[in-house]
Design an enzyme around this catalytic site. Structure first.
Site, short mmCIF file in Angstrom:
data_model
loop_
_atom_site.label_atom_id
_atom_site.label_comp_id
_atom_site.label_asym_id
_atom_site.label_seq_id
_atom_site.Cartn_x
_atom_site.Cartn_y
_atom_site.Cartn_z
N GLY A 335 50.77 48.07 37.43
CA GLY A 335 50.07 46.38 37.49
C GLY A 335 48.69 45.96 36.98
N SER A 336 48.19 44.97 37.66
CA SER A 336 47.17 43.94 36.97
C SER A 336 45.48 44.94 36.72
CB SER A 336 46.87 42.22 37.69
OG SER A 336 47.37 42.28 37.53
N THR A 337 45.93 47.06 38.16
CA THR A 337 44.38 46.58 38.03
C THR A 337 44.31 47.85 36.06
OG1 THR A 337 45.79 48.96 38.62
CG2 THR A 337 44.88 47.76 40.16
N LYS A 339 44.37 46.31 34.10
CA LYS A 339 44.28 44.80 32.70
C LYS A 339 42.72 45.23 32.92
CE LYS A 339 47.09 40.88 34.82
NZ LYS A 339 47.21 39.90 35.70
N SER A 393 43.00 36.86 37.23
CA SER A 393 44.56 38.04 37.51
C SER A 393 45.29 37.77 36.43
CB SER A 393 44.73 38.56 38.50
OG SER A 393 45.41 40.26 38.57
#
Length: 614
Positions: A335-337, A339, A393
Site C-alpha cells: 500500500g501507501s508505504t 510510495k 498519501s
C-alpha cells in the site's frame, strides 16, 4: 626269466592306477585348496570391514556423549538460548531378564518418579531381546537423582542413566520466531537454531567398553575408549533484547485494542548496516514449550473438532501458523508505504522536485485500466505540492508520478531496490529475496517484464505507484526504504553479528554489506526531508500520530486492500506504518504491520491510527 616278465606285467596296471589316483588326489586337493583360499580371501579381504564391524558390535558397547549446544546472545551479551545438563533414563530388558530383576517393581518405581503410565513402562521391560529402551528424555537433575537413588537401592543393573543436554530459553517467548527451537534430539527446528544448526550443535563424543558374547560388561578387562564431545559454537545476534521487548509489548497491546484477526509483524533495523535490532511476529509462543498453542486457539479447536483425529490436524495446523515468521515468510501488498519508493525513483530521475504540483479531482483514468484510479479522499485533494501529495498519501498524485517515471525505468528501479530479479525471460513472473541469514524467507510476487512494460496498458504501473496488486515481504520493504534514507545504499539485512568458539575465540563476524547504490545521497536527503513533514505537520501529515516532541521522526502510513479477498467479495485490510529517526540523519528504521483489524471494535483502523503510546 619268463616268470619274472609275467610278474612285471601283472604289477604294471597297479602302478598306472596308483599314478592316476595320485594325480586325481592332487587335482582334488588343489581344487579344494583353491575353494578354501577363495573363501578365505572373501572373508579376510573382501568382507573384512563387514566382519570386523560385526565383531566390534558384539565385543564393545558404546555410549554417546552429547555435545553442549552453543549459547545464543543478544548484542549486549544477554543469554537468549542456552544448554544445561539433563539425563536420559532407559532400560536394558535383556539385563533385567539375565539378572532376574523384578520388572514389575522397576516399572512401578520409574512410573511413580517420572510420572509416567505404569503399563507403558512395564511393556518396555518385556522386550528382552533389547538392550536399550528409552523411558524418558530430558529429565531434570533433581528427578534423575531420585531415579539414581531408586536404582542403587534396588541394585537394578537394568536401569540406565545417560547424560544429555536440554535447551533453555530464559526469556520464554521473546524473539521466538528469530531464535527458533530444538527438538528432543537437540537438532534445530526453526529460526536461528535451524539456520545455524551445524555451528551450534558441535560434535558428539562417545565411550566404548568391552562386553561378553551375551552383551554384559566384562569383569576382568581394562579396555575403554573415550572421545570427548566438542561443544558447539556460540552466536551473538544483532537483536537488542530491550528493544525487542518493548516492540512486542506495544504491538501485542495494539493487536488486543483493535482485535487484529491475522496477527501482526514489526521490524526494527539499523539503516546503515542492515543489522536487525528487533523482529516481531504475533501471535507468539513460548520457546520452552513450543508445541503448546494459545488458550484461545485451544478453545476454538475444541469447539470445531468432531473427532480426535480432526483435533490433532487442527492443532498441527495451528502450531505451523504460530511458528510462521510473518516478518519474512508472509507476503502482502504494502500500500501507501511503497510510495516512498516511487518518490525516491522520481526524484532520482529528475521528473519531479519539491516545486512540482499535482491536481487530484478524486479519480484518474489510466490507459488499459477498466475503472478509474480513485483517491481515498472523496472529491480529491485539489492542487497540492509534492510534499503535500506525500503528506496526503494521494493515490492520484502518485499515479501521475509513476507515469512520469515510465514503466521501463520503474521496472529497473523495482529490481534495484530488491523487489525482483530478472531471469532473462521477459514473460516470467519474477521474484526476489533479501538473502537474510534466517530460514523461511519468502520471495516477492512481481509482474513479468512484458506485462508491466506494455505501452498500451499502464494499469500495472499505476497500481505499483501506490503499492497495490503486487506482493512483497515486510523485510523487503524495510530494506528498500532504508536505501531511500541512508544515502541510497541497499544493505543486506542480517541477524548474526558474531560467531565464537567454545573458548570464546572469534570465528567470524558479519559486517555491513552494501548490495548496490540505488539513489544518490542528494536524493536520499530530499526523501528524508519530505518524510519528516509527513509526521511533523499536525494539520497535513497522515503520520502525525507518530510525532514525539523533541525527536525528529520521518515516516509514511499504509492501508492496503487484500486483493484476493476483495475479488472474493470480502473487504480486508493490512494497516502499516514505517518510520525513521532521526529524520535529519536516519539511524533506525521501523515497520509495523497489522493484518485485518476487526470491524467489531467500532473504530476504523488505518495506517495512521495511533497504535503505541508516546
Amino acid at each position: 626269466m619268463r616268470g619274472k616278465n609275467e610278474e612285471r606285467a601283472r604289477r604294471a596296471p597297479s602302478r598306472t592306477m596308483l599314478r592316476r589316483t595320485l594325480f586325481l588326489l592332487s587335482v582334488c586337493g588343489i581344487a579344494a585348496f583353491a575353494v578354501l583360499a577363495a573363501r578365505l580371501y572373501k572373508l579376510q579381504i573382501v568382507d573384512h570391514e563387514r566382519y570386523e564391524s560385526a565383531a566390534i558390535e558384539q565385543q564393545l558397547r558404546g555410549t554417546a556423549i552429547s555435545a553442549a549446544r552453543g549459547t545464543i546472545y543478544d548484542r549486549d551479551g544477554r543469554i537468549l538460548a542456552m544448554s544445561a545438563s539433563v539425563d536420559t533414563i532407559y532400560l536394558s530388558p535383556a539385563e533385567i531378564e539375565r539378572y532376574g530383576e523384578d520388572a514389575e517393581a522397576i516399572a512401578a518405581g520409574l512410573a511413580e518418579i517420572l510420572e509416567l503410565d505404569y503399563e507403558t513402562v512395564y511393556a518396555k521391560t518385556q522386550n528382552t531381546s533389547s538392550w536399550y529402551e528409552v523411558v524418558a528424555r530430558k529429565v531434570e537433575p533433581e528427578v534423575a537423582a531420585r531415579v539414581r537413588e531408586f536404582k542403587d537401592e534396588g541394585g537394578y543393573a537394568g536401569i540406565k542413566i545417560e547424560t544429555d543436554t536440554k535447551r533453555y530459553y530464559p526469556y520464554g517467548s521473546l524473539a521466538a520466531h528469530v531464535i527458533g527451537f530444538t527438538g528432543t534430539d537437540n537438532t534445530g527446528l526453526g529460526g536461528i537454531e535451524a539456520r545455524y544448526d551445524s555451528a551450534l550443535s558441535g560434535e558428539a563424543g562417545y565411550a566404548l567398553r568391552s562386553t561378553t558374547a551375551a552383551g554384559t560388561d566384562m569383569l576382568y578387562t581394562n579396555f575403554e575408549d573415550y572421545v570427548d564431545a566438542e561443544d558447539g559454537e556460540s552466536l551473538t545476534l544483532t537483536i537488542d533484547a530491550q528493544i525487542q521487548y518493548f516492540v512486542e509489548k506495544h504491538l501485542a497491546q495494539a493487536v488486543e485494542d483493535y482485535d487484529i484477526q491475522d496477527g501482526a509483524a514489526a521490524i526494527c533495523m539499523e539503516v546503515d548496516t542492515g543489522a536487525i535490532l528487533s523482529m516481531v511476529s504475533l501471535g507468539n509462543f513460548d520457546l520452552n514449550d513450543y508445541q503448546s498453542i494459545s488458550a484461545r486457539a485451544e478453545a476454538e479447536i475444541d469447539a470445531a473438532a468432531e473427532s480426535e483425529e480432526e483435533r490433532r490436524e487442527l492443532v498441527a495446523a495451528e502450531q505451523q501458523r504460530q511458528w510462521r515468521n510473518k516478518a519474512i515468510s508472509d507476503t502482502y501488498e504494502p500500500g501507501s508505504t511503497f510510495k516512498i519508493i516511487t518518490l525516491a525513483m522520481a526524484l532520482e530521475e529528475g521528473v519531479v522536485d519539491e516545486s512540482s504540483s499535482f491536481y487530484c479531482g478524486g479519480a484518474l483514468n489510466v490507459i488499459g485500466r477498466g475503472t478509474p484510479v480513485k483517491c481515498w479522499k472523496h472529491g480529491g485533494h485539489g492542487s497540492q505540492t509534492l510534499t503535500q501529495a506525500v503528506q496526503h498519501s494521494c493515490n492520484v498524485a502518485f499515479v501521475n508520478i509513476g507515469l512520469k517515471v515510465g514503466e521501463e525505468r520503474f521496472y529497473d528501479y523495482a529490481e534495484a531496490f530488491g523487489f525482483l530479479e530478472r531471469t532473462g525471460d521477459p514473460d516470467a513472473q519474477l521474484t526476489a529475496k533479501t538473502g537474510i541469514d534466517l530460514g523461511g524467507e519468502s520471495g516477492s510476487i512481481w509482474w513479468s517484464e512484458n506485462v508491466f512494460c506494455d505501452d498500451e496498458n499502464f494499469s500495472q504501473l499505476a497500481a505499483a505507484s501506490f503499492g497495490q496488486t503486487f506482493n512483497i515481504t515486510p523485510l523487503q520493504l524495510v530494506t528498500a526504504v532504508s536505501a531511500c534514507v541512508n544515502g541510497g545504499y541497499l544493505m543486506r539485512p542480517h541477524l548474526v553479528e558474531r560467531v565464537t568458539g567454545p573458548e570464546g575465540e572469534v570465528i567470524s563476524e558479519t559486517g555491513a554489506e552494501a548490495v548496490r547504490q540505488v539513489i544518490s545521497e542528494e536524493t536520499s536527503a530530499k526523501v528524508c526531508s519530505i518524510l519528516e513533514q509527513v509526521v511533523g505537520d499536525p494539520n497535513e501529515g497522515t503520520g502525525r500520530n507518530a510525532y514525539v516532541a523533541g525527536y525528529r521522526i520521518g515516516g509514511k502510513t499504509g492501508t492496503s486492500t487484500k486483493t484476493t479477498e476483495e475479488i472474493a467479495g470480502n473487504k480486508e485490510y493490512i494497516v502499516s506504518f514505517i518510520g525513521v529517526a532521526p529524520a535529519d540523519d536516519p539511524q533506525i528504521i521501523m515497520l509495523l504491520t497489522m493484518d485485518t483489524p476487526s470491524r467489531t471494535t467500532g473504530t476504523a483502523v488505518f495506517g495512521g491510527t495511533k497504535v503505541v503510546s508516546k
